[in-house]
Design an enzyme around this catalytic site. Sequence first.
Site, PDB file in Angstrom:
ATOM      1  N   ASP A 238      33.086  24.800  12.514  1.00 39.81           N
ATOM      2  CA  ASP A 238      33.431  24.974  11.042  1.00 39.81           C
ATOM      3  C   ASP A 238      32.715  25.677  10.585  1.00 39.81           C
ATOM      4  O   ASP A 238      31.289  26.003  10.867  1.00 39.81           O
ATOM      5  CB  ASP A 238      33.471  23.422  10.669  1.00 39.81           C
ATOM      6  CG  ASP A 238      34.441  22.373  10.929  1.00 39.81           C
ATOM      7  OD1 ASP A 238      35.623  22.983  11.220  1.00 39.81           O
ATOM      8  OD2 ASP A 238      34.272  21.229  10.944  1.00 39.81           O
TER       9      ASP A 238
ATOM     10  N   GLU B   6      18.453   8.745  49.227  1.00 37.85           N
ATOM     11  CA  GLU B   6      18.922   7.528  48.230  1.00 37.85           C
ATOM     12  C   GLU B   6      18.233   7.581  46.781  1.00 37.85           C
ATOM     13  O   GLU B   6      19.108   6.948  46.085  1.00 37.85           O
ATOM     14  CB  GLU B   6      18.705   6.262  49.136  1.00 37.85           C
ATOM     15  CG  GLU B   6      17.250   5.709  48.958  1.00 37.85           C
ATOM     16  CD  GLU B   6      16.350   6.470  49.857  1.00 37.85           C
ATOM     17  OE1 GLU B   6      16.918   7.057  50.990  1.00 37.85           O
ATOM     18  OE2 GLU B   6      15.077   6.286  49.771  1.00 37.85           O
TER      19      GLU B   6
ATOM     20  N   VAL C 160      15.890   6.866  57.096  1.00 35.27           N
ATOM     21  CA  VAL C 160      15.489   6.508  55.702  1.00 35.27           C
ATOM     22  C   VAL C 160      14.905   7.514  54.769  1.00 35.27           C
ATOM     23  O   VAL C 160      15.293   7.733  53.855  1.00 35.27           O
ATOM     24  CB  VAL C 160      14.462   5.203  55.552  1.00 35.27           C
ATOM     25  CG1 VAL C 160      13.975   4.826  54.228  1.00 35.27           C
ATOM     26  CG2 VAL C 160      15.149   3.860  56.237  1.00 35.27           C
TER      27      VAL C 160
HETATM   28  P1  ATP Z   1      35.276  24.578   6.807  1.00 34.80           P
HETATM   29  O1  ATP Z   1      36.599  24.586   7.725  1.00 34.80           O
HETATM   30  O2  ATP Z   1      34.668  25.796   6.932  1.00 34.80           O
HETATM   31  O3  ATP Z   1      34.201  23.584   7.074  1.00 34.80           O
HETATM   32  P2  ATP Z   1      36.393  23.474   4.997  1.00 34.80           P
HETATM   33  O4  ATP Z   1      36.524  22.403   5.729  1.00 34.80           O
HETATM   34  O5  ATP Z   1      35.360  23.039   3.726  1.00 34.80           O
HETATM   35  O6  ATP Z   1      35.873  24.609   5.370  1.00 34.80           O
HETATM   36  P3  ATP Z   1      38.300  22.568   3.394  1.00 34.80           P
HETATM   37  O7  ATP Z   1      37.309  21.480   2.825  1.00 34.80           O
HETATM   38  O8  ATP Z   1      39.477  22.154   4.198  1.00 34.80           O
HETATM   39  O9  ATP Z   1      37.639  23.778   3.960  1.00 34.80           O
HETATM   40  O10 ATP Z   1      38.914  23.274   2.144  1.00 34.80           O
HETATM   41  C1  ATP Z   1      39.810  24.160   2.189  1.00 34.80           C
HETATM   42  C2  ATP Z   1      40.263  24.788   0.771  1.00 34.80           C
HETATM   43  O11 ATP Z   1      40.235  23.581  -0.006  1.00 34.80           O
HETATM   44  C3  ATP Z   1      38.850  25.237   0.176  1.00 34.80           C
HETATM   45  O12 ATP Z   1      38.678  26.826   0.361  1.00 34.80           O
HETATM   46  C4  ATP Z   1      39.070  25.001  -1.260  1.00 34.80           C
HETATM   47  O13 ATP Z   1      39.772  26.117  -1.970  1.00 34.80           O
HETATM   48  C5  ATP Z   1      39.951  23.826  -1.405  1.00 34.80           C
HETATM   49  N1  ATP Z   1      38.804  22.750  -1.493  1.00 34.80           N
HETATM   50  C6  ATP Z   1      37.750  22.212  -0.881  1.00 34.80           C
HETATM   51  N2  ATP Z   1      37.219  21.584  -1.522  1.00 34.80           N
HETATM   52  C7  ATP Z   1      38.074  20.846  -2.533  1.00 34.80           C
HETATM   53  C8  ATP Z   1      37.982  19.666  -3.651  1.00 34.80           C
HETATM   54  N3  ATP Z   1      37.075  18.876  -3.476  1.00 34.80           N
HETATM   55  N4  ATP Z   1      38.902  19.787  -4.338  1.00 34.80           N
HETATM   56  C9  ATP Z   1      40.034  20.686  -4.278  1.00 34.80           C
HETATM   57  N5  ATP Z   1      39.988  21.616  -3.551  1.00 34.80           N
HETATM   58  C10 ATP Z   1      39.121  21.624  -2.745  1.00 34.80           C
END
Ligand code: ATP
Length: 885
Positions: free
Chosen positions: A326, A284, A279
Amino acid sequence: MKWYQYETESLARKLAVNIREGLSENQAEERLSKFGPNVLEEGSATNWLILFFRQFQDFMVLVLLAATLISGLLGEYVDAIAIMAIVFINGVLGFIQEQKAEKSLSKLKELSAPQASVLRNGEWRKVPSSELVVGDVVKISSGDRVSADLRLVDVKSLEMEESSLTGESLPVAKNAQELVDENVEIGDQLNMAFSGTLVTRGSGVGVVVGTGMDTAMGQIASMLVSTERVQTPLERKLAELGKILIITALLLTAFVVVLGVVQGHPLYNMFLAGVSLAVAAIPEGLPAIVTVALSLGVQRMIKKRAIVRKLSAVETLGCASVICSDKTGTMTENQMTVKQAFTLSDRFHVSGEGYDVDGSYYDGEHKVNPMEVPLMRDMLTYGALCNHSTLRQKDNQYYIDGDPTEGALLVAARKAGIAEKDLSSYTVIHEIPFDSDRKRMSMVIEDDQRNRFVITKGAPDVLLPRVKYVRTDNGQTPIKPKDEKKIENALYEMADGALRTIAICMKPLKPTDSLKDFDLEKDLVFVGLTGMIDPPRKEVKQAIRECKEAGIKTVMITGDHAKTARAIALDLNLMTEDGLVLEGNQLSTMSQTELEDIIDDVYVFARVTPEHKLRIVKAFQKQGHVVAMTGDGVNDAPAIKASDIGVAMGRSGTDVAKESSSLILLDDNFATIKSAIHEGRNIYENIRKFIRYLLASNVGEILVMLFAMLLALPLPLVPVQILWVNLVTDGLPAMALGLDKSEGNVMQRAPRNPKEGIFSRGLGFKIISRGFMIGIVTLIAFMLAYQGDPEHLRYGQTVAFTTLVMAQLIHVFDCRSDRSVFARNPFSNLYLVGAVISSVLLLMVVIYYQPLQDVFHTMNLGFRDWIFILALSAIPTVLFGYTKK
Ligand code: ATP
């Protein structure tokens, strides 16, 4: 009437709710207490009595109980009662430990419980989904898992995936139109959104018509089977190890017993000693302590703002060798501020910080009023129109409700003097929502003269190929190469300055023009560019440095422009000038093997879509890395799932991303991943520490008995003493080791190889060598005290028992470090000091308290005895404690 047959007005009447205001808090509370929370009933929890008795199910414990019963029948009442008591206390402790583990696990579940966006008293707020009631007005958007049955009253390109209900995996487009038919299949109820299904695109608003068991999902009984917790790899390994140890311990014990009998010890005595030894020698309690250590670690991580969704992630964290993170919001603040505004006729700088509306426009050094520059005014107006965010103010501070990129455009418009009321004469006719794949969004807008136009805004390199015309102060003309060049130059300059760029385009529409997505977003008119800053989070630079020291590579993944990403990566010291930046379109043309070949040199992936993330994860894994991948959107889920440690954002993450993850960052912060890895490494080290302690103790216990038999000596320890050691000396300090703080150097070593066994890095040797020495000194103590004189047997056993306990309690301090025993201040783990002091006090009670002396076969020890015992007990630790092995 069925819910899908109601039109909005009668629905609102039926459910007694004002759809524009939502329910009042009072109404919601009333309904909640009347109809109960919005949860699916789980199978009944296991009764605690059953859990308690489970502690005694262990085979060896049952044998021990049987043996005790026999000794009771033979008249050895004291022994029998003492052993029973110890077994009982052991059971209670095991039970408490399991309850504790269970509780902290369910607390975790609560923390990662879903939330819903609900309209109450005219204000949108987040509440736990379990608090939704019938009549609540709820908003859902891409990535959400719907938490009650909703009758939709408004949709924007809403698509849902309902496979959990209908088996159909293709998304269904939803609308808010009432249906006429009486009997419509679930899959065809297009104006309903069902609990448990997923929003894959767009957004919508609906009224709750069913909660908890009263939903379509609640009626599917099979969904209600509660999922059992799966063991973590370490727990599984330990369970296997446990089996091997049981067999070894049993064999050795059998050997000891046979030897004893051959030498003339009474069979019954040897049997009881053997069972007690088995034991004691079988760890255990180990799996339970491991679970407790893991879940305590999980609680420490919560304090550092990381929620571990799967216990196994705690172990994997310590192996992470690449973090793919990201950029926006994780490495940066996700607080956007427009710094530059560009049209083909002008280029202005914008002053001001954050979302504060104080700020002005400058042309070089000169302050300008953009409202007097029609093209600039239009661009800013379009940016504010093609927008879902709202600028709000609280305690004199401005903040954004919605997407920060869009918020920045609102603030830029406000700084120019464009207020919300100036935009109220425009109506939105149609919308194509933003997503990270398309990198753009469009809105069809109608002004008060009924003129229609589309505004498209998005990543410049995505929009420019769709541009056919440009606007300048002189009107609209077809785009010429020199315009393209000028736009490109402006773009590069902004990106080099780490600015995120958004292009703003438009196109006038005739009333008869098609509203098809494809037609809307072609032949656009370029209006202008904005460049916005998103400052890096303060703590990220330091975190990246610490990761580097810990042998972990940090990789930035972003939808932003390569130049923007590069500028920020350099600023963060994530890479040096020669670090590789790979763009999404380059990645698309590469084969997976080509990607694998270069991936170790890549530090930034720019302009990637979520689909690329999966390839990145796989390529790193192929190169032998253990990958942590962050994500927030619906499309990130496959990559999060495929990675070794899927990390979802607690604030900005969608339900889908969270469900696929094993770690959630409450503050969306990169630095939190680093803290979690730190903690993960530490927990694993602590587990190794107490495995080392427990097993070395067990080896010592078995060996002292074995050697005694081999030397034809009497039993150096009696059964109750062995059980006492098992309960007190092994239990408390082992728990305290599980709570040990990290050694300063945990983040200065390379990540652990996931294939590494528990006993690697010299642990096996340490266990055997220390265990051996503990056994030897105990035996020597016994022999010197006993001196072959049966009169001295009780004295010898007391000395052996005390030496064994003290040797273990000294050895426990050596277990805290892979280096020398003196590498750490013994007082830096006060739990351990407390555990050792309590063990010593309990030992004193057993030795000196007269009524217990008879139970434990002990007697008073003198000062000289103690000197002798302490000197011997220190030997194993002093002998080995200096060495690194
Ligand atoms: P990360 O990957 O670093 O988090 P992210 O996810 O913010 O960046 P996205 O959100 O995919 O990247 O944005 C990519 C591109 O899309 C940006 O660089 C911008 O030019 C454009 N974008 C982001 N937000 C908007 C929006 N609300 N409306 C229009 N275009 C946008």
